[in-house]
Design a protein around this motif. Structure first.
Motif, mmCIF file in Angstrom:
data_model
loop_
_atom_site.group_PDB
_atom_site.id
_atom_site.type_symbol
_atom_site.label_atom_id
_atom_site.label_comp_id
_atom_site.label_asym_id
_atom_site.label_seq_id
_atom_site.Cartn_x
_atom_site.Cartn_y
_atom_site.Cartn_z
ATOM 1 N N ASP A 519 0.838 -1.195 0.000
ATOM 2 C CA ASP A 519 0.000 0.000 0.000
ATOM 3 C C ASP A 519 0.874 1.247 0.000
ATOM 4 O O ASP A 519 0.642 2.197 -0.758
ATOM 5 N N ILE A 520 1.906 1.214 0.824
ATOM 6 C CA ILE A 520 2.794 2.377 0.912
ATOM 7 C C ILE A 520 3.521 2.581 -0.405
ATOM 8 O O ILE A 520 3.660 3.688 -0.900
ATOM 9 N N GLU A 521 3.935 1.472 -0.997
ATOM 10 C CA GLU A 521 4.627 1.572 -2.277
ATOM 11 C C GLU A 521 3.689 2.148 -3.343
ATOM 12 O O GLU A 521 4.056 3.041 -4.098
ATOM 13 N N ALA A 522 2.458 1.637 -3.353
ATOM 14 C CA ALA A 522 1.495 2.126 -4.344
ATOM 15 C C ALA A 522 1.225 3.602 -4.126
ATOM 16 O O ALA A 522 1.054 4.366 -5.075
ATOM 17 N N ARG A 523 1.183 4.013 -2.861
ATOM 18 C CA ARG A 523 0.912 5.414 -2.578
ATOM 19 C C ARG A 523 2.015 6.296 -3.144
ATOM 20 O O ARG A 523 1.765 7.326 -3.731
ATOM 21 N N THR A 524 3.277 5.865 -2.975
ATOM 22 C CA THR A 524 4.350 6.699 -3.507
ATOM 23 C C THR A 524 4.332 6.695 -5.030
ATOM 24 O O THR A 524 4.591 7.701 -5.657
ATOM 25 N N ARG A 525 4.004 5.555 -5.627
ATOM 26 C CA ARG A 525 3.965 5.538 -7.092
ATOM 27 C C ARG A 525 2.744 6.286 -7.603
ATOM 28 O O ARG A 525 2.802 6.923 -8.634
ATOM 29 N N ALA A 526 1.650 6.149 -6.908
ATOM 30 C CA ALA A 526 0.410 6.874 -7.171
ATOM 31 C C ALA A 526 -0.288 6.482 -8.470
ATOM 32 O O ALA A 526 -1.473 6.667 -8.620
ATOM 33 N N THR A 527 0.431 5.937 -9.403
ATOM 34 C CA THR A 527 -0.200 5.633 -10.677
ATOM 35 C C THR A 527 0.676 4.671 -11.466
ATOM 36 O O THR A 527 1.844 4.492 -11.169
ATOM 37 N N THR A 528 0.096 4.052 -12.451
ATOM 38 C CA THR A 528 0.863 3.203 -13.351
ATOM 39 C C THR A 528 1.327 4.035 -14.532
ATOM 40 O O THR A 528 0.570 4.837 -15.052
ATOM 41 N N TYR A 529 2.580 3.897 -14.900
ATOM 42 C CA TYR A 529 3.049 4.598 -16.092
ATOM 43 C C TYR A 529 2.998 3.648 -17.270
ATOM 44 O O TYR A 529 3.539 2.561 -17.194
ATOM 45 N N TYR A 530 2.398 4.091 -18.320
ATOM 46 C CA TYR A 530 2.384 3.278 -19.532
ATOM 47 C C TYR A 530 3.388 3.840 -20.511
ATOM 48 O O TYR A 530 3.262 4.980 -20.951
ATOM 49 N N LEU A 531 4.377 3.073 -20.815
ATOM 50 C CA LEU A 531 5.288 3.456 -21.884
ATOM 51 C C LEU A 531 5.136 2.390 -22.952
ATOM 52 O O LEU A 531 4.589 1.318 -22.714
ATOM 53 N N ALA A 532 5.660 2.682 -24.121
ATOM 54 C CA ALA A 532 5.407 1.751 -25.212
ATOM 55 C C ALA A 532 6.155 0.453 -25.011
ATOM 56 O O ALA A 532 5.604 -0.627 -25.162
ATOM 57 N N ASP A 533 7.407 0.565 -24.638
ATOM 58 C CA ASP A 533 8.169 -0.676 -24.544
ATOM 59 C C ASP A 533 8.322 -1.137 -23.115
ATOM 60 O O ASP A 533 8.923 -2.128 -22.828
ATOM 61 N N ALA A 769 -7.738 19.558 -13.583
ATOM 62 C CA ALA A 769 -8.612 18.901 -12.613
ATOM 63 C C ALA A 769 -7.730 18.393 -11.476
ATOM 64 O O ALA A 769 -6.598 17.993 -11.703
ATOM 65 N N LEU A 770 -8.254 18.434 -10.268
ATOM 66 C CA LEU A 770 -7.434 18.105 -9.104
ATOM 67 C C LEU A 770 -8.194 17.217 -8.131
ATOM 68 O O LEU A 770 -9.411 17.308 -8.027
ATOM 69 N N TYR A 771 -7.446 16.401 -7.414
ATOM 70 C CA TYR A 771 -8.042 15.693 -6.287
ATOM 71 C C TYR A 771 -8.032 16.629 -5.096
ATOM 72 O O TYR A 771 -7.139 17.453 -4.956
ATOM 73 N N PHE A 772 -9.004 16.495 -4.233
ATOM 74 C CA PHE A 772 -8.997 17.322 -3.032
ATOM 75 C C PHE A 772 -9.789 16.613 -1.937
ATOM 76 O O PHE A 772 -10.513 15.657 -2.209
ATOM 77 N N SER A 773 -9.606 17.076 -0.720
ATOM 78 C CA SER A 773 -10.340 16.508 0.395
ATOM 79 C C SER A 773 -11.500 17.437 0.705
ATOM 80 O O SER A 773 -11.321 18.654 0.768
ATOM 81 N N ASP A 832 -4.534 14.507 6.622
ATOM 82 C CA ASP A 832 -3.738 13.502 5.922
ATOM 83 C C ASP A 832 -4.172 13.391 4.476
ATOM 84 O O ASP A 832 -3.374 13.221 3.567
ATOM 85 N N LEU A 833 -5.494 13.463 4.295
ATOM 86 C CA LEU A 833 -6.034 13.301 2.954
ATOM 87 C C LEU A 833 -5.590 14.449 2.065
ATOM 88 O O LEU A 833 -5.255 14.264 0.900
ATOM 89 N N GLU A 834 -5.579 15.617 2.654
ATOM 90 C CA GLU A 834 -5.130 16.785 1.898
ATOM 91 C C GLU A 834 -3.699 16.581 1.425
ATOM 92 O O GLU A 834 -3.349 16.851 0.286
ATOM 93 N N GLU A 835 -2.906 16.075 2.376
ATOM 94 C CA GLU A 835 -1.510 15.803 2.081
ATOM 95 C C GLU A 835 -1.405 14.802 0.932
ATOM 96 O O GLU A 835 -0.653 14.987 -0.010
ATOM 97 N N LEU A 836 -2.209 13.752 1.038
ATOM 98 C CA LEU A 836 -2.186 12.706 0.033
ATOM 99 C C LEU A 836 -2.613 13.254 -1.325
ATOM 100 O O LEU A 836 -2.017 12.947 -2.351
#
Lengths: 1059, 243
Positions: A519-533, A769-773, A832-836
């Motif tokens: 979970d912590i790792e996913a939080r730091t990555r926050a998203t999946t990067y799609y590159l072609a290769d 567009a932004l995420y917010f708490s 915390d949510l704001e921070e996130l």
């Protein structure tokens, strides 16, 4: 028994008076010596750690050694270190808290063999300071005296080495006591630790830097920059409105001169400033670097400057041109930096000749960052020559007010200049994408799914969840070859005749426990990067491509939303949220679904699920599926129409499909045909997101994660309006509805590019567009401008976005709250949510706008450059193309080249001051003359009286060439060679560009603004042609970043031309 | 210069004491011949002098006389040279008045005032530098004893503070100046009764017990010392009397 002594201190007060203070000082007979050799352990009452008994000697560093070489004393190899209290206090008083805390932690660290001996409280060790004795001398004397006592205390059984930097002390005490040696630190390392290389190197570098600092302080009396103000002053100033806080943004094209400060939050509301603040020149920028949070003081109005409107390559022609800049804007200077945003920078060392010209100081080298916006960095290294041809990562250490450039140090080598992998690594580092594989600890948390022990639905879960496996027809529609299916749909008729629409999302939170490693790792990555290769997953592939992916024909956990709709009006009557078990029946791809929808049943053979069925059941199942898709489309149309009524926007964007072959090479790139199925799926997802947003907001009004899209500033539309006026269109930007309508109307039947350019300009004007708490915003601000919804969030892609995982947890908590059950786990508090949110927004912006989008752009340019590099622009036909003028500057125009999707600047006035002119054959030449700029056109008049005028949206012929650069990426250069549209002489070329034109004509409209695309993405299209060519010559997989801006925020097409 | 570390990791305070240790106390009784009772005390660098007159008839307005017990009249003054910055006047300011009042409350609780109705006992304290209240009380106790006024018990006072989760006994001036919570306690050691407890800073309730215990322990330690001083004084006096 304690003995009382008095210590007399002479302190200097702030007024400069001397104050005599008498302090008590108590001495005691027994102070813990922490030595295993202690003869009276009872009296010394040791608690805590002892020195180890297997050392050959004890070492006692002098106060100066502790201050300067603490880093070396931290080496775990050095054992038996006794820090005297006198030395520790010297560190505390003279080196400040940070180093003192380091020392304290070292003493507490049980692994490190060192102790503190409180010599000043020991009655035999304490020496009062004598009259007239300097502090330094007294400290050294005390330490030596304590060392001698300690030696005798241990009954002379352990030799003691006192290391000092004081030559006199060595002379004086060196041979005074047998068994207590006094030597220098360097000497100590040489004699006792000759093999400890790292320590020696560190010692040398510390010595060197100290010497430099001494030299510097002697040399530099003149300060290059004013000092920053202290933090309290800044904070007070911001509160009182005297200073303004903002983020520094350096203009890429005039990095030396222009930077802008974008106002942040509260401060912009209070002051009446709407625009950014200009920071003119390096001096006013005062050592702040691109991205820093700075505090700015506004200059008086008569010192305000305008931004430069001219296109320029270097600052010298800025002055030469002498044109009047645009109207003055608020100008300020930086008085302090609140938060430094230094990261790793990719730099290039100067070539040999340049090194020599830099001259006397060969140890210090000025390196040039790859990013234009970062100033040159001074590195002190001896490897300069070997690193010459490499891209290198450096870090900035400090920037003193006495130095023109920041000081930094070398971190690592990325790769050779010009080498593909090296350049890609550069792009990744520059966009702070660093993705390492998942660690073992993280993988241990993952469920197992191997052929030997296949993953199964557990009976407990079966009881808790609603089972939809038998009752519902669930299917997914995704792009071809999609591995991570996170959304599925279902629709059926209920017994009472009403319809039931279901959206089923992969239940990622079941597998990812809050605050687990993954979970912590996913939080730091926050998203999946799609590159072609390559693809950098947010979650390990066992989840993203398998257990969480709602593949066809297997049981999977899901989180479902099901609406009961009225059979005729499709009004929503009821809604149900909850955890379910589903089995997706079909994994369709868009094209097949569209064919089914259109009644073309021949695609059935492409759908694997139908293969092994006999004719009859196949027919029945097919009918069922076709009905479901049809019904879905119907519902989606209805929902969409309702949203359109409120003013949902359609913006410019062409989506591209990537097809990879089995070697992960780019097999084909097809512009996505605007299928209605896309819209259907998107609409269902928007509906689900919207309802989840409502639900979690109702349950947790102060800590729900939503997504807002603030309405754009009207001022940003001015350019769009003016451009449209040139073509005779009127754009009404008052609301999202009018904007959408007028954009639809602004269509030139002869020139489809006009509409595309207008739409891309509108996209530029939008905010992100932004995420917010919800706890941190007023309810009116929740509105989503682009989608025209009052509440919106991201719920439907938990495999790819961390925000969705948070929303899933919130929804689960909301459900248990409804059932009056205890909420499992802690939800994020508003703070915390704001921070996130800030982190994810940052990540999104960094990773998509700058990483995905930027690195996409950068890599695209990289390939364009590589493509054009081999071609000789004078002879090669392909380098000549048609371009459209979309913006006018004082000394040139900005061009869009539809053929290659390039946007770039072309100069009408070159460096020698010659202007362009077009002869009767409409071929251009450079002649002396002048330029005159009007609202919608620019006229170049030569001294002979010939003149040529370029209008907005004119078509011209351009030649594309490459401007090579050693330190930065190569850039594309455009040159107007004719003011007439380019006629394509080659039929083969027409053929090549035809898919492109088609894709332009077909106005791909992604329904949501969320899914709006960049104009630049079209580029990807073209590169694909280039790929094939390129790959033939080089024979390797090419890299590009593509795809997946689908679910991005509106992209800030950051302006590269200083607009 | 980094902020002062009041309690080091090794458990030493700035002046080398451990958390529960008192400063050095030295005291003498009967320092003035004229007064009925007098005493001088040094607690570390804090020095206090106390004199007692009485019991005697009420001076000034008769209306102040109490019908059932003696009136305790306390005055506190500190030398103008006793603090880091020279004071304007030795007594009469708000702080001195408050201190006088506190002393009075303390001694009204300790002296058997009902034995001397309609009379007055005057305690004058001269004080110099740091840890004030405790030194005053201790000095006054000795002076009252010297005057031969009957008391329930010794009154022993001590201050205590709280730093980094540890209670420190008998704060020095440096520790007081650091601004942590500070508690002053006057104890009747034999019975364990509290004559006065004063604290004007914020301290979490959970910690109060510990700080109070530290102060009480210190006060008991003070008692042993004062007791020794009194016995010594009595011994010397009896030698002089020629027993």
């Amino acid at each position: 028994m304690l003995q009382k002594r008095e210590k007399v201190l002479l302190l200097r007060t702030f007024q400069g008076r001397t104050l005599r203070i008498v302090r008590e000082h108590y001495l005691r007979p027994c102070v813990p010596c922490h030595s295993p050799l202690c003869p009276q352990p009872a009296a010394c009452s040791h608690d805590g750690k002892l020195l180890s008994s297997d050392v050959t000697h004890y070492v006692i560093p002098d106060w100066k050694v502790v201050q300067d070489y603490l880093e070396i004393l931290e080496f775990p190899e050095l054992k038996g270190i006794i820090f005297m209290q006198t030395a520790c206090q010297a560190v505390q008083h003279q080196r400040g808290r940070r180093q003192y805390n380091k020392l304290r932690n070292l003493l507490k660290d049980a692994r490190h063999d060192c102790i503190l001996f409180a010599n000043e409280f020991q009655q035999c060790c304490y020496l009062p300071r004598e009259r007239g004795e300097s502090m330094e001398k007294w400290q050294t004397r005390s330490i030596y005296n304590a060392a001698v006592w300690y030696y005798h205390h241990c009954q002379d059984r352990m030799p003691i080495v006192m290391v000092t930097e004081d030559e006199e002390a060595i002379q004086q005490y060196g041979s005074e006591t047998e068994g207590v040696f006094v030597i220098t630190f360097k000497n100590y390392l040489d004699n006792f630790w000759p093999d400890l290389k790292a320590a020696h190197e560190l010692c040398d570098s510390i010595l060197q830097s100290r010497r430099e600092r001494e030299n510097e302080s002697q040399e530099s009396h003149g300060k290059e920059y004013p000092e920053h103000l202290p933090l309290e002053v800044l904070e007070a100033g911001i509160k009182s409105g005297r200073y303004i806080q903002g983020i520094l943004n350096v203009n890429k094209h005039r990095a030396q001169i222009e930077a802008f400060v974008r106002l942040q939050g509260a401060s912009s509301k209070d002051s009446d400033l709407v625009s950014d603040i200009l920071i003119h020149g390096m001096k006013a920028r005062n050592r702040s670097i691109h991205g820093d949070v700075v505090v700015v003081e506004l200059l008086p109005k008569n010192e305000w400057k305008g931004r430069t409107v001219a296109l320029c390559e270097n600052d010298c022609d800025d002055k030469a041109s002498g044109e009047s800049p645009s109207e003055p804007m608020p100008t300020g200077r930086v008085v302090g930096i609140l938060q430094k945003n230094w990261r790793d920078y990719v730099v290039t060392f100067p070539s040999k000749e340049e090194v020599q010209s830099q001259g006397k100081n060969a140890q210090k080298i000025l390196v040039t960052p790859w990013d234009y916006r970062i100033p040159k960095i001074r590195i002190s290294t001896q490897q300069a020559e070997t690193l010459q041809d490499f891209r290198v990562v450096v870090r900035i250490d400090s920037w003193e007010s006495t130095s023109v450039y920041p000081n930094g140090h070398f971190v690592r080598v990325l790769g050779r200049i010009g080498d593909l992998e090296g350049e890609i690594a550069t792009i990744l580092v520059e966009n702070s994408i660093s993705v390492i594989p998942f660690s073992e600890a993280q993988m241990c948390e993952m469920p197992v799914n191997t052929p030997e022990s296949p993953w199964k639905v557990s009976p407990e879960e079966e009881q808790k969840r609603k089972d939809l496996r038998k009752s519902h027809l669930v299917f997914s529609i995704d792009p071809k070859g999609c591995e991570d299916v996170d959304d599925t749909l279902s629709v059926r008729t209920l017994n009472n005749g009403n319809l039931e629409l279901g959206v089923h999302i992969a239940d990622v939170t079941h597998f990812v426990a809050p605050n687990s490693y993954i979970d912590i790792e996913a939080r730091t990555r926050a998203t999946t990067y799609y590159l072609a290769d390559r693809r950098y997953d947010m979650l390990p592939s066992v989840l993203s491509a398998d257990l969480c992916s709602l593949l066809g024909g297997v049981d999977r956990y899901a989180v479902s939303i099901m609406w009961e709709l009225d059979k005729a009006s499709y009004e929503i009557k009821k809604v149900w949220y909850g955890r379910t078990i589903i089995r997706s029946a079909y994994k369709l791809f868009y094209e097949a679904a569209q064919e089914l929808l259109d009644g073309n049943l021949s695609v059935v053979d492409d759908i694997p699920e139908f293969k092994d069925l006999d004719e009859k059941s196949r027919q029945a199942k097919l009918e069922e599926l076709v009905w479901a898709i049809g019904k879905l489309t119907d519902i989606a149309r209805h929902v969409r129409a309702k949203r359109d009524g409120c003013g949902a926007l359609e913006l410019e964007g062409v989506e591209v499909c990537v097809q990879l072959d089995d070697k992960k090479n780019i097999h084909d790139l097809i512009p996505k045909q605007p299928l209605e199925v896309h819209e259907t799926v998107a609409e269902c997802m928007i509906l689900a997101n919207h309802w989840v947003a409502k639900k979690i907001w109702e349950s947790f009004p102060h800590q729900a994660l939503l997504r807002q899209h603030p309405p754009p500033h009207q001022e940003f539309f001015s350019e769009l309006r003016e451009c449209a006026k040139a073509k005779g269109f009127f754009i009404d930007t008052r609301s999202n509805k009018t904007l959408a309508d007028s954009l639809d109307n602004a269509n030139d039947p002869h020139d489809p590019i006009v509409n595309r350019l207008l739409r891309s300009m509108a996209t530029q004007a939008m905010s992100n567009a932004l995420y917010f708490s919800t706890g941190s915003c007023a309810e009116e601000e929740f509105h989503h401008y682009g989608l025209a919804l009052d509440k919106y969030t991201h719920f439907t892609s938990p495999i790819r976005r961390y925000s969705d995982i948070v929303v899933h947890r919130l929804l689960m908590a909301a459900i248990s709250k409804d059932k009056k059950m205890e909420i499992k786990g802690n939800l994020f508090s508003n703070k915390d949510l704001e921070e996130l949110c800030r982190h994810i927004n940052n990540r999104n912006q960094l990773c998509f706008l700058q990483a995905a989008q930027h690195s996409q752009k950068q890599s695209t340019e990289l390939f364009q450059c590589m493509y054009f590099k081999d071609k000789d622009p004078a002879t090669e036909e392909r380098c000549i193309s048609d371009g459209v003028i979309y913006s006018i500057r004082t000394n040139g125009v900005l061009l869009f080249i539809p053929r290659f999707g390039i946007k770039g600047a072309a100069y009408l006035k070159n460096k020698d001051g010659l202007v362009i002119s077009c002869g009767p054959d409409s071929c251009s030449e450079w002649k002396p003359g002048s330029l005159q700029r009007f609202q919608n056109k620019i006229t170049s008049t030569t001294t002979d009286g010939e003149s040529v005028t370029f209008h907005l949206f004119d078509h011209v012929t351009v030649r594309i060439s490459i401007q090579a650069s050693r330190c930065h990426s190569d850039t594309i250069r455009l040159e107007i060679i004719s003011n007439k549209p380019y006629k394509i002489p080659n039929t083969e070329l027409i053929h090549q560009s035809s898919p492109l034109l088609k894709s332009e004509l077909v106005k791909e409209v992604t329904k949501s603004v969320e899914e709006a695309q960049l104009a630049q993405e079209v580029k990807v299209n073209i590169i694909q042609e280039e790929y094939q060519e390129y790959r033939q010559t080089k024979g390797r997989s090419l890299y590009t970043l593509l795809e997946e801006i689908r679910d991005l925020a509106l992209l800030d097409v950051s302006n590269n031309y200083g607009i | 210069m980094a902020g002062l570390e009041l309690l080091s990791d090794q458990g030493y305070r700035v002046d080398g004491r451990r958390a529960g240790e008192l400063r050095k106390i030295q005291a003498r009784m009967g320092v003035f011949a004229q007064a009925d009772g007098s005493a001088y005390i040094e607690q570390g660098n804090t020095k206090a002098l106390a004199v007692v007159y009485g019991p005697h008839e009420i001076r000034g307005s008769r209306a102040r006389a109490l019908p059932d017990r003696a009136l305790v009249n306390c005055q506190y003054s500190s030398a103008t040279f006793s603090t880091g910055e020279r004071k304007r006047r030795p007594h009469g300011d708000r702080k001195s008045c408050e201190m006088g009042l506190q002393l009075r409350q303390t001694f009204e609780a300790a002296i058997l005032t009902q034995l001397h109705p309609r009379s007055q006992i005057d305690i004058y304290v001269l004080q110099a530098d740091g840890g004030t209240y405790a030194a005053c009380v201790n000095a006054a106790t000795l002076a009252v004893l010297d005057a031969g006024i009957p008391m329930r018990d010794f009154v022993c006072a001590c201050s205590a503070g709280f730093v980094d989760g540890t209670a420190l006994a008998d704060l020095s001036h440096v520790e007081e100046a650091a601004g942590g919570p500070q508690l002053a306690l006057a104890l009747l050691p034999a019975s364990g009764q509290i004559a006065l407890l004063e604290m004007d800073a914020r301290l979490h309730e959970d910690h109060l017990e510990r700080v109070l215990e530290a102060a009480a322990q210190a006060a008991r330690d003070v008692h042993t010392l004062l007791d020794r001083v009194v016995r010594q004084h009595v011994r010397e006096a009896s030698i002089l009397l020629g027993d």
